[in-house]
Design a protein around this motif. Structure first.
Motif, PDB file in Angstrom:
ATOM      1  N   ARG A   1       1.356 -55.281  -0.590  1.00  0.00           N
ATOM      2  CA  ARG A   1       2.102 -55.775  -1.749  1.00  0.00           C
ATOM      3  C   ARG A   1       2.421 -54.625  -2.704  1.00  0.00           C
ATOM      4  NH1 ARG A   1       0.620 -57.615  -6.757  1.00  0.00           N
ATOM      5  NH2 ARG A   1       1.900 -59.284  -7.680  1.00  0.00           N
ATOM      6  N   ARG A   2       1.420 -53.777  -2.990  1.00  0.00           N
ATOM      7  CA  ARG A   2       1.648 -52.631  -3.878  1.00  0.00           C
ATOM      8  C   ARG A   2       2.694 -51.691  -3.293  1.00  0.00           C
ATOM      9  NH1 ARG A   2      -4.079 -52.799  -4.470  1.00  0.00           N
ATOM     10  NH2 ARG A   2      -4.275 -51.109  -2.945  1.00  0.00           N
ATOM     11  N   GLN A   3       2.600 -51.463  -1.995  1.00  0.00           N
ATOM     12  CA  GLN A   3       3.550 -50.574  -1.321  1.00  0.00           C
ATOM     13  C   GLN A   3       4.972 -51.139  -1.394  1.00  0.00           C
ATOM     14  OE1 GLN A   3       3.514 -50.325   3.034  1.00  0.00           O
ATOM     15  NE2 GLN A   3       3.413 -48.090   2.853  1.00  0.00           N
ATOM     16  N   ALA A   4       5.105 -52.438  -1.135  1.00  0.00           N
ATOM     17  CA  ALA A   4       6.426 -53.069  -1.174  1.00  0.00           C
ATOM     18  C   ALA A   4       7.029 -52.996  -2.574  1.00  0.00           C
ATOM     19  CB  ALA A   4       6.330 -54.522  -0.702  1.00  0.00           C
ATOM     20  N   LEU A   5       6.212 -53.248  -3.592  1.00  0.00           N
ATOM     21  CA  LEU A   5       6.694 -53.188  -4.966  1.00  0.00           C
ATOM     22  C   LEU A   5       7.109 -51.763  -5.341  1.00  0.00           C
ATOM     23  CD1 LEU A   5       4.127 -55.531  -6.764  1.00  0.00           C
ATOM     24  CD2 LEU A   5       6.574 -55.940  -6.490  1.00  0.00           C
TER      25      LEU A   5
END
Length: 319
Positions: free
Chosen positions: A188-192
């Protein structure tokens, strides 16, 4: 001059049509082929009606057939035509089967086989996968494309469109992991982080000089960021802005994708009253796919909507 970074891509396509005519009239078939390929590619990216685009390609065909050698320019042109025909006539699996034949180009066929197999074909597979909501396949093609681009600036008009498909595939992929797990939080952090980087690049390089084409894309990606963060109201606001801009600019494919993404946002909401909103957006997506000419995708989505309606009736009867 042709300036796709500052002019509407349809205006650029008009310049390219004239360039094609000049190439044919002067006997420079290779120049004509380059112009035809770029013209059709720009109109495909803009979501122009596919039947009209196919008719344009058939008008080009008589002249392009004069080139004897199956070089990279001809492969690029025919792969674009293949995508148009696949979207108009095929279901999900058949569409990928049709474009897959171009992934097997050997160096003996043309000198730029690496460009074709690592850049051009993956960029078209990402487009196709995004249209069919096959984000796993989109993510695989995005890795190949990103590796070839190697983090360069927006030196090709495909790059900002790649940012859309890459962000959608990353965000959808990270949502497949169970919430609260370490890998879920990391994905999730990577996608954001990557999506925000894509937004910044488009705003700096594309929206600044060509707001008409790219502003809707920025609103779509901002909606995806808010959706992933769980801010449904903020996401919906950005989706609506994106839809309005795509509709205003007649970008039918992007309007359809945005409507579908908004519909799936509300489908994931547990509240019963959001299901009707979700179905309305999915219907809007179906209408836009139909208007674009992507009948295969429209039919698949129409079947899914029918199933959702039936399930909703069953759930209401059980209450």
């Amino acid at each position: 001059g042709i300036f796709p970074w500052s002019e509407d891509l349809r205006e650029c396509a008009g310049h390219l049509q004239r360039a094609f005519t000049v190439g044919i009239e002067t006997g420079d078939v290779e120049f004509a082929l380059i112009s035809a390929s770029k013209c059709c590619h720009f109109l495909l990216l803009m979501g122009d009606p596919l039947p009209a685009l196919l008719k344009q390609m058939k008008d080009f065909d008589d002249h392009i057939a004069d080139t004897q050698k199956e070089n990279s320019l001809k492969v690029i042109y025919h792969s674009t035509r293949c995508i148009v025909e696949a979207l108009m006539e095929s279901d999900h699996d058949k569409a990928f089967e049709m474009i897959g034949q171009y992934s097997q180009i050997s160096p003996s066929m043309c000198s730029t086989s690496k460009f074709l197999t690592s850049y051009w074909i993956p960029s078209k597979e990402i487009l196709l996968a995004t249209i069919y909501s096959d984000y796993g396949r989109a993510a695989d093609s995005a890795k190949l494309f990103a590796k070839f681009v190697n983090g360069s600036a927006n030196t090709d008009i495909d790059v900002p469109f790649f940012y859309i498909y890459d962000s959608l595939s990353r965000i959808t992929h990270c949502q497949t992991y169970k919430k609260g797990t370490i890998i879920s939080r990391r994905k999730r952090r990577q996608a954001l982080r990557i999506t925000r980087s894509h937004i910044a690049n488009i705003e700096k390089t594309n929206v600044k000089f060509n707001p008409r084409t790219f502003s809707g894309i920025v609103f779509l990606l901002k909606a995806e960021v808010q959706a992933l963060k769980g801010n449904t109201i903020a996401a919906h606001k950005h989706y609506v802005s994106s839809m309005a801009l795509f509709q205003q600019n007649r970008m039918l494919s992007m309007h359809a994708i945005t409507c579908e993404r908004a519909g799936r946002l509300f489908l994931s909401d547990d509240q019963q009253n959001t299901k009707a909103i979700a179905l309305q957006y999915l219907n809007d997506a179906t209408d836009s796919f139909d208007e674009w000419g992507a009948t295969g995708r429209a039919n698949e989505l129409r079947q899914e909507i029918g199933t959702l309606r039936n399930n909703n009736k069953i759930n209401n009867n059980l209450r």
